[in-house]
Write a protein that holds these residues in place. Structure first.
Motif, short mmCIF file in Angstrom:
data_model
loop_
_atom_site.label_atom_id
_atom_site.label_comp_id
_atom_site.label_asym_id
_atom_site.label_seq_id
_atom_site.Cartn_x
_atom_site.Cartn_y
_atom_site.Cartn_z
N PRO A 296 7.18 30.87 62.99
CA PRO A 296 7.15 31.61 61.72
C PRO A 296 6.76 30.76 60.52
CG PRO A 296 9.05 32.28 63.01
CD PRO A 296 8.43 31.14 63.76
N ASP A 297 7.35 29.57 60.36
CA ASP A 297 7.07 28.75 59.17
C ASP A 297 5.60 28.38 59.09
OD1 ASP A 297 9.73 28.90 58.63
OD2 ASP A 297 10.20 26.83 59.14
N ALA A 298 5.03 27.90 60.20
CA ALA A 298 3.64 27.46 60.20
C ALA A 298 2.69 28.64 59.99
CB ALA A 298 3.32 26.75 61.51
N LEU A 299 2.98 29.76 60.62
CA LEU A 299 2.14 30.95 60.44
C LEU A 299 2.18 31.43 58.99
CD1 LEU A 299 3.13 32.90 63.68
CD2 LEU A 299 0.92 31.81 63.23
N ALA A 300 3.36 31.43 58.40
CA ALA A 300 3.50 31.86 57.01
C ALA A 300 2.70 30.96 56.08
CB ALA A 300 4.98 31.87 56.61
N ARG A 301 2.73 29.65 56.31
CA ARG A 301 1.97 28.73 55.46
C ARG A 301 0.47 29.00 55.57
NH1 ARG A 301 5.88 24.96 57.27
NH2 ARG A 301 4.47 24.23 58.92
N GLY A 302 -0.01 29.21 56.78
CA GLY A 302 -1.43 29.47 56.97
C GLY A 302 -1.87 30.77 56.31
N ILE A 303 -1.10 31.82 56.49
CA ILE A 303 -1.43 33.12 55.88
C ILE A 303 -1.42 33.00 54.36
CG2 ILE A 303 -0.59 35.48 55.54
CD1 ILE A 303 0.45 35.32 58.47
N LEU A 304 -0.41 32.33 53.81
CA LEU A 304 -0.30 32.20 52.35
C LEU A 304 -1.49 31.43 51.78
CD1 LEU A 304 1.41 32.81 49.86
CD2 LEU A 304 2.60 30.64 50.23
#
Length: 355
Positions: A296-304
């Protein structure tokens, strides 16, 4: 060309597109042995091309048995090309029972096939290295999957914060992690939306979809998440992509493959966040996608980053558009025809002008 026509197999779509592009007769494997054999020998050909995925001839064990036997029979009639749409390794089977036995079965089947096949085709350098190094195969050519031409307006940045997942809904797609990533982004992007578009093909996977829907309820994401659980038409896919700011493919599996979804959607130029797994090894991180661990953390950073950095989003979009042109079905078909001609010339001078 011999391939499955089952809707649950990614190779069924790409095989049909390739057969149309090269002008090949497509013989589906989803029928009785007698009917299948009758079709094969009714369409006597100068060259035979088998599109092999894990369940091409039914179950896995049945497919691994039939592949070398069929290749042996066809090799007496003409050159035989086998396209491998996926390869298993012990790492990819890490959560499966009897992983060494399964891996050994795949290796023996493909090595036996290699005794009769004239050539193999894979879709990435990572696949070629595995085919040659782990499986001991020879005469392996890398030809990418084809991509559709960019539609008009491709690459235009939509005025939305919509993230889209598209594909079969299965546990190894990492959608539970993507939902948590969307939950984390609600504060920074209050109007963020996620559309999970695709279908469940295998009945045993319906529980996974129900679990995702329950997760949406439990984590208060009902205003942010939409499910489109059906087969989408080309028009519906185009509409979905036109409204997408990010395409997210957070797969967790370690199978050595390439993503047919990436090639199918590259022409829309939607910036991509994908996982650091073998499936996306052909894509250059930071140029054609942002790669992240499927958490979740890494995916959220990429999307943001894509949602808040217009220059990055534009660059990733252009990278995918370039790939869709380089890997167009016309180019892919031409490379296959070149391979066919080379193999037929080596097989017999009589066949040199057949393709």
């Amino acid at each position: 060309m011999i391939a499955t026509s089952h809707k649950g197999a990614g190779a069924s779509f790409t095989s049909k597109r390739l057969a149309d592009a090269v002008g090949a007769i497509l013989v589906p494997t989803d029928r009785s042995v007698i009917s299948f054999g009758r079709d094969i020998f009714r369409h006597r050909s100068d060259l035979y091309h088998i599109q092999f995925e894990y369940r091409t001839f039914g179950g896995v064990a049945r497919s691994l048995t039939i592949l070398p036997l069929l290749t042996a029979v066809l090799s007496s009639l003409g050159p035989v090309v086998v396209t491998l749409h996926g390869l298993v390794t012990e790492a990819s089977l890490r959560e499966r029972h009897f992983k060494r036995l399964v891996h050994t079965a795949f290796r023996y089947s493909l090595r036996a096939t290699g005794c009769f096949a004239t050539a193999f085709v894979v879709h990435s350098e990572e696949m070629r290295k595995t085919a040659e190094g782990d499986y001991g195969l020879h005469h392996v050519s890398v030809i990418p999957l084809g991509s559709d031409p960019p539609p008009s307006g491709a690459g235009a940045r939509p005025a939305t914060h919509r993230v889209v997942f598209f594909g079969f809904i299965r546990p190894e797609k990492g959608l539970n992690h993507l939902l948590r990533a969307i939950g984390q982004l609600r504060g920074a992007v209050p109007d963020i939306q996620l559309t999970i578009a695709g279908s469940v093909v295998r009945s045993r996977e319906r529980g996974y979809l129900l679990g995702l829907q329950e997760q949406v309820q439990a984590e208060g994401l009902t205003k942010h998440v939409t499910f489109l659980t059906k087969f989408l038409s080309d028009g519906e896919i185009a509409e979905l992509m036109r409204d997408a700011a990010v395409l997210a493919l957070p797969y967790t599996d370690r199978f050595v493959e390439v993503s047919a979804i990436v090639h199918h959607l590259a022409g829309f130029g939607v910036p991509l966040v994908c996982s650091k797994t073998p499936r996306f090894s052909e894509l250059e991180d930071g140029v054609e996608c942002l790669k992240a661990t499927p958490e979740p953390d890494a995916l959220a950073r990429g999307i943001l980053r894509i949602l808040t950095e217009p220059a990055l989003a534009s660059s990733l979009s252009q990278g995918l558009l370039r790939r869709s042109k380089l890997d167009s079905w016309d180019h892919v078909a031409a490379r296959h025809r070149d391979l066919y001609r080379e193999l037929m010339r080596a097989w017999s001078p009589h066949h040199a002008s057949a393709v």
